[in-house]
Design an enzyme around this catalytic site. Structure first.
Site, PDB file in Angstrom:
ATOM      1  N   CYS A  25       4.270   6.317  -8.406  1.00 31.60           N
ATOM      2  CA  CYS A  25       3.642   5.734  -7.470  1.00 31.60           C
ATOM      3  C   CYS A  25       2.863   4.691  -8.012  1.00 31.60           C
ATOM      4  O   CYS A  25       2.618   3.821  -7.257  1.00 31.60           O
ATOM      5  CB  CYS A  25       2.468   6.998  -7.015  1.00 31.60           C
ATOM      6  SG  CYS A  25       1.695   7.758  -8.231  1.00 31.60           S
ATOM      7  N   HIS A  59      -2.284  10.573  -6.904  1.00 32.29           N
ATOM      8  CA  HIS A  59      -1.502   9.629  -6.325  1.00 32.29           C
ATOM      9  C   HIS A  59      -2.202   8.091  -5.970  1.00 32.29           C
ATOM     10  O   HIS A  59      -3.232   7.990  -5.923  1.00 32.29           O
ATOM     11  CB  HIS A  59      -1.166   9.929  -4.884  1.00 32.29           C
ATOM     12  CG  HIS A  59      -0.023   9.208  -4.247  1.00 32.29           C
ATOM     13  ND1 HIS A  59       1.011   9.070  -4.557  1.00 32.29           N
ATOM     14  CD2 HIS A  59      -0.026   8.819  -2.728  1.00 32.29           C
ATOM     15  CE1 HIS A  59       1.719   8.104  -3.636  1.00 32.29           C
ATOM     16  NE2 HIS A  59       1.175   8.217  -2.737  1.00 32.29           N
TER      17      HIS A  59
END
EC number: 3.4.19.12
Length: 468
Positions: free
Chosen positions: A84, A201
């Site tokens: 990510c 994230h």
């Protein structure tokens, strides 16, 4: 693994790591800095090209209609675990027309601009250039862990398929008339939730094509945050993004008043070294132009200026390994100043010369600070990526060979663990039965967590690892 290329490893959520990653990807004259507040006083002077928000990930519910898929916005879905960081960087920078991406990323953007978000994500994870740049900043243990995770996942899938096939064969051979028993799905769900609670994230925010977009690789498409006043004006885009970021902070990190902040905000800005070098180079050329004009008008001008500044000028305009050119500034500013110097009076030129020396002294310190910062980042990079495991193995082997290992193990066995004061030992919990009150236990766990304070964790606003 063959479908999406090699694995992406875990990397740290650190401005130095992200700056190094952008440079390894080929992006020029760009730095990543940490933003400690989203108010105008903390962001306006940075003039960020885009933002990356790292937060404590949980499942989010959005309707598919909320997401758009405009063809002009470059957006890729994340198809590989722990990738990510690279996806957030690419989703932001490939939508910034003023950023120098370098030849490799420019070609990558042109080749993938007509693809769907899923195919773009597949192109990212299949790119050797992107994957090698990402993994070059990971620890060796994390690289081995990413390979082990793929092997473990593959084995678990094979075991699940074999178990499902075996159960189908048993059901076909001996059909059961009894009511199937309830599966203990609560225990499994609890473990899955625990894994999700440990996940971090990265998502991006960027102004592009008259709007501000939230780019999350785990979502089906870009999410529109708001519209800009005009399509070509991106200077006030933070005013549009600020309310959305506040909502994210309050939802996933507890807000600014929380005791344990679980998010961080990184900004893509013009290279700090390049900006400092450009300013120092500007005043260096300013001094040169002024001295050239003073030599033409007044040969004894050196006796009329501040003598301390005259001594300082001997060394403030020299830097070891200085590039000797500007990175970001255009030459029009220098040409405009040269024209003004030609029309200035001698007295005004003396004042301008002293001001140039003072500005150069201040900016030289800024350049030296950036060089020292780069040296520190390089040292941290060496320490982070060095593989210490062979040394540890060889050290333990030498202890065993020389007869010291058993003695150390005996000492460790005889040592009594320190007793904790004021904390009772928790009894071991048995497996829940069918009447197990899961909701009551979760409420009690939340109360225990709220009563527990950890001073170390409370003062760590930046999560050091990313998990998704």
């Amino acid at each position: 693994m063959d479908l999406i290329g090699g694995p992406f490893s875990v990397i740290e959520s650190d401005p130095g790591v992200f700056t190094s990653l952008t440079r390894k990807l080929g992006v020029k004259n760009l730095s990543v800095v940490e933003v400690f507040d989203i108010e105008p006083w903390a962001t306006d002077h940075l003039q960020p090209h885009g933002l990356v928000f790292c937060f404590h990930w949980r499942k989010d519910v959005h309707r598919p209609a909320e997401f758009e898929n405009p063809e002009q916005v470059w957006f890729a879905n994340q198809l590989s675990d722990d990738a990510c960081a690279s996806h957030a960087i690419l989703n932001v920078l490939l939508n910034c027309p003023t950023v120098d991406l370098g030849l490799t990323l420019q070609q990558f953007r042109e080749e993938t601009k007509e693809m769907s978000p899923v195919m773009k994500g597949l192109a990212v994870t299949n790119s050797t250039h992107i994957r090698n740049a990402h993994n070059s900043l990971a620890r060796q243990a994390d690289l081995r862990g990413s390979l082990n995770a793929i092997a473990t996942t593959t084995l678990d899938i094979q075991k699940a398929k074999a178990k499902e096939l075996q159960s189908k064969k048993k059901q076909a051979a001996t059909p059961s008339k009894s009511k199937p028993s309830k599966s203990k799905s609560k225990t499994v769900d609890t473990s899955e939730n625990t894994e999700e609670e440990e996940a971090y994230h990265f998502i991006g925010y960027v102004p592009a094509f008259g709007k501000v977009w939230e780019l999350d690789g785990l979502k089906p498409g870009p999410l529109e945050v708001g519209e800009l006043a005009s399509e070509g004006n991106t200077t006030d885009w933070m005013d549009v993004a600020r309310p959305a970021i506040r909502m994210k902070m309050a939802k996933y990190g507890g807000g600014a008043d929380a005791g344990n902040i679980r998010f961080s905000l990184l900004a893509f800005v013009d290279g700090s070294y390049e900006k400092a070098n450009d300013e120092w180079e500007f005043w260096k050329r300013e001094r040169r132009s002024i001295e050239r004009r003073l030599d033409e008008t007044d040969s004894g001008w050196k006796s009329k200026v501040n003598q301390e500044l005259l001594k300082v000028s001997e060394h403030v305009f020299t830097l070891p390994d200085a590039p000797g050119h500007m990175f970001l500034q255009a030459g029009s500013r220098r040409l405009f100043r040269d024209a003004e110097i030609l029309s200035s009076s001698p007295d005004m030129l003396l004042e301008q010369w002293e001001n140039a020396v003072q500005q150069a002294a201040r900016l030289k310190a800024n350049v030296e600070d950036e060089v020292q910062k780069a040296a520190t980042d390089w040292s941290d990079f060496i320490k982070r990526t060095h593989d210490y495991e062979p040394f540890c193995v060889e050290y333990i082997r030498c202890l065993h060979r020389d007869g010291f290992l058993e003695a150390l193990l005996d000492i460790a066995k005889n040592m009594t663990p320190p007793q904790t004061v004021g904390k009772a030992k928790k009894p071991k919990m048995s497996l829940p039965d069918e009447n197990f009150d899961q909701e009551g236990l979760e409420v009690q766990d939340m109360a225990d967590n709220n009563n527990h304070t950890d001073d170390d964790d409370a003062w760590k606003p930046t999560p050091s690892r990313q998990r998704i």
